[in-house]
Design an enzyme around this catalytic site. Structure first.
Site, PDB file in Angstrom:
ATOM      1  N   ARG A 140     -87.958 -11.169  -9.095  1.00 13.66           N
ATOM      2  CA  ARG A 140     -86.887 -12.125  -8.757  1.00 13.66           C
ATOM      3  C   ARG A 140     -86.354 -12.803 -10.014  1.00 13.66           C
ATOM      4  NH1 ARG A 140     -90.017 -15.410  -4.322  1.00 13.66           N
ATOM      5  NH2 ARG A 140     -88.307 -16.908  -4.385  1.00 13.66           N
ATOM      6  N   ARG A 190     -98.065 -21.049  -3.948  1.00  8.87           N
ATOM      7  CA  ARG A 190     -97.609 -21.447  -2.612  1.00  8.87           C
ATOM      8  C   ARG A 190     -98.430 -20.774  -1.518  1.00  8.87           C
ATOM      9  NH1 ARG A 190     -91.249 -20.198  -2.715  1.00  8.87           N
ATOM     10  NH2 ARG A 190     -90.594 -21.650  -4.329  1.00  8.87           N
ATOM     11  N   LYS A 234     -84.854 -26.725  -8.879  1.00 11.61           N
ATOM     12  CA  LYS A 234     -83.439 -27.070  -8.773  1.00 11.61           C
ATOM     13  C   LYS A 234     -83.102 -27.718  -7.428  1.00 11.61           C
ATOM     14  CE  LYS A 234     -80.988 -23.569  -8.321  1.00 11.61           C
ATOM     15  NZ  LYS A 234     -80.009 -22.532  -8.003  1.00 11.61           N
ATOM     16  N   ARG A 269     -71.764 -17.558  -9.483  1.00 10.53           N
ATOM     17  CA  ARG A 269     -72.934 -16.697  -9.543  1.00 10.53           C
ATOM     18  C   ARG A 269     -72.798 -15.690 -10.684  1.00 10.53           C
ATOM     19  NH1 ARG A 269     -76.198 -17.829  -4.987  1.00 10.53           N
ATOM     20  NH2 ARG A 269     -77.441 -16.083  -4.306  1.00 10.53           N
ATOM     21  N   ARG A 323     -96.709 -15.750   1.109  1.00  7.32           N
ATOM     22  CA  ARG A 323     -95.508 -15.037   1.559  1.00  7.32           C
ATOM     23  C   ARG A 323     -95.316 -13.764   0.738  1.00  7.32           C
ATOM     24  NH1 ARG A 323     -90.450 -18.891   1.234  1.00  7.32           N
ATOM     25  NH2 ARG A 323     -89.766 -17.129   0.002  1.00  7.32           N
TER      26      ARG A 323
HETATM   27  P1  ADP Z   1     -80.815 -16.506  -2.667  1.00 10.69           P
HETATM   28  O1  ADP Z   1     -81.321 -17.537  -3.606  1.00 10.69           O
HETATM   29  O2  ADP Z   1     -81.868 -15.829  -1.849  1.00 10.69           O
HETATM   30  O3  ADP Z   1     -79.819 -15.556  -3.253  1.00 10.69           O
HETATM   31  P2  ADP Z   1     -78.786 -18.250  -1.473  1.00 10.69           P
HETATM   32  O4  ADP Z   1     -79.120 -19.223  -0.419  1.00 10.69           O
HETATM   33  O5  ADP Z   1     -78.346 -18.754  -2.773  1.00 10.69           O
HETATM   34  O6  ADP Z   1     -80.065 -17.333  -1.542  1.00 10.69           O
HETATM   35  O7  ADP Z   1     -77.663 -17.234  -0.953  1.00 10.69           O
HETATM   36  C1  ADP Z   1     -77.863 -16.498   0.214  1.00 10.69           C
HETATM   37  C2  ADP Z   1     -76.802 -15.402   0.314  1.00 10.69           C
HETATM   38  O8  ADP Z   1     -75.509 -16.016   0.385  1.00 10.69           O
HETATM   39  C3  ADP Z   1     -76.723 -14.474  -0.878  1.00 10.69           C
HETATM   40  O9  ADP Z   1     -77.619 -13.412  -0.785  1.00 10.69           O
HETATM   41  C4  ADP Z   1     -75.273 -14.012  -0.826  1.00 10.69           C
HETATM   42  O10 ADP Z   1     -75.088 -13.021   0.153  1.00 10.69           O
HETATM   43  C5  ADP Z   1     -74.552 -15.266  -0.349  1.00 10.69           C
HETATM   44  N1  ADP Z   1     -74.057 -16.091  -1.476  1.00 10.69           N
HETATM   45  C6  ADP Z   1     -74.449 -17.349  -1.832  1.00 10.69           C
HETATM   46  N2  ADP Z   1     -73.758 -17.803  -2.888  1.00 10.69           N
HETATM   47  C7  ADP Z   1     -72.893 -16.813  -3.219  1.00 10.69           C
HETATM   48  C8  ADP Z   1     -71.900 -16.640  -4.234  1.00 10.69           C
HETATM   49  N3  ADP Z   1     -71.652 -17.598  -5.157  1.00 10.69           N
HETATM   50  N4  ADP Z   1     -71.205 -15.490  -4.263  1.00 10.69           N
HETATM   51  C9  ADP Z   1     -71.418 -14.509  -3.382  1.00 10.69           C
HETATM   52  N5  ADP Z   1     -72.337 -14.593  -2.397  1.00 10.69           N
HETATM   53  C10 ADP Z   1     -73.078 -15.717  -2.314  1.00 10.69           C
END
Ligand code: ADP
Ligand code: ZN
Length: 216
Positions: free
Chosen positions: A172, A128, A14, A89, A161
């Site tokens: 995950r 990876r 993505k 989300r 990792r």
């Molecule tokens: P990951 O794929 O590890 O969850 P992201 O980069 O998408 O990482 O997001 C990192 C953090 O940012 C999340 O763990 C959350 O705390 C916050 N976050 C990102 N997008 C949202 C969202 N739509 N709603 C709530 N928290 C978010």
């Protein structure tokens, strides 16, 4: 302005797809993870509020992320298309977004799901390898180092990792499924879901298919 919501598991490609699409003038990629990390680093009021949630691995409050996305859309009103990555989300956030778009007159074009079978994701991610010394990244299948297990850049021994082992990747994927399946159903019910097959290696045809979605 048009909105395209990007949906796809970790390892679905993505991020790569979004980066390709965002090369087109007028198209921007908005990753809410990046937006939040930027705000934390800059110490903005939103960043200060978000910090604790992020550090403990929790989602930030819906109202906070909705306000940040709303501000971004307002400040970038001249863009023709924004690819939303990481927001919504969950279904409550999808409802907040629908309200936000209605108020601002922004059009939701579709939710684009980059569909990749779990096995392919597990294979991709567990292939990876990273260099613990200089940070260079490799993949035993798609981007192998010149010498097995050794960093091309600095000669250090490559490692897997901790969160890239097959077991962790499966976990995950479960977390992702729990979060995202309701969203997929939500947009499907509303006739907004588009599915792109992300299982092959060549990204270009998928990018074209995705671009076509944007212009149809
Ligand atoms: P990951 O794929 O590890 O969850 P992201 O980069 O998408 O990482 O997001 C990192 C953090 O940012 C999340 O763990 C959350 O705390 C916050 N976050 C990102 N997008 C949202 C969202 N739509 N709603 C709530 N928290 C978010
Ligand atoms: Zn190295």
């Amino acid at each position: 302005m048009n909105i395209v919501i990007l949906l796809g598991a970790p390892g679905s490609g993505k991020g790569t797809l979004a980066a390709e699409l965002a090369k087109v003038p007028g198209i921007a990629h908005l990753s809410t993870g990046d937006l939040l990390r930027g705000a934390v680093k800059a110490g903005t009021p939103a960043g200060v509020e978000a910090k604790g949630y992020m550090e403990s691995g929790n989602l930030v409050p819906d109202a906070l992320i909705a306000r940040m996305v709303g501000d971004y859309l307002e400040q970038n009103a001249k863009l023709s298309t924004v690819l939303l990555d990481g927001f919504p989300r969950n279904v409550p956030q999808a409802e907040i977004l629908a309200e936000l778009l209605q108020k601002t007159g922004v059009t939701l074009r579709c939710a684009l799901l980059l569909d990749v079978p779990d096995d392919v994701v597990v294979r991709r991610i567990s292939g990876r390898r990273v260099c613990p010394k200089c940070g260079a990244g490799f993949n035993v299948d798609t981007l192998p180092p010149k010498q097995d297990g050794i960093c091309d850049v600095c000669g250090a021994e490559l490692v897997v990792r901790k969160d890239d082992t097959p077991e962790t990747v499966r976990h995950r994927l479960e977390v992702y499924a729990g979060q995202t399946f309701p969203l997929i159903a939500y947009y499907k019910e509303r006739g907004m879901l588009r599915v792109v097959d992300g299982s092959g290696d060549a990204l270009a045809p998928k990018v074209e298919a995705a671009l076509k979605e944007l212009h149809d």
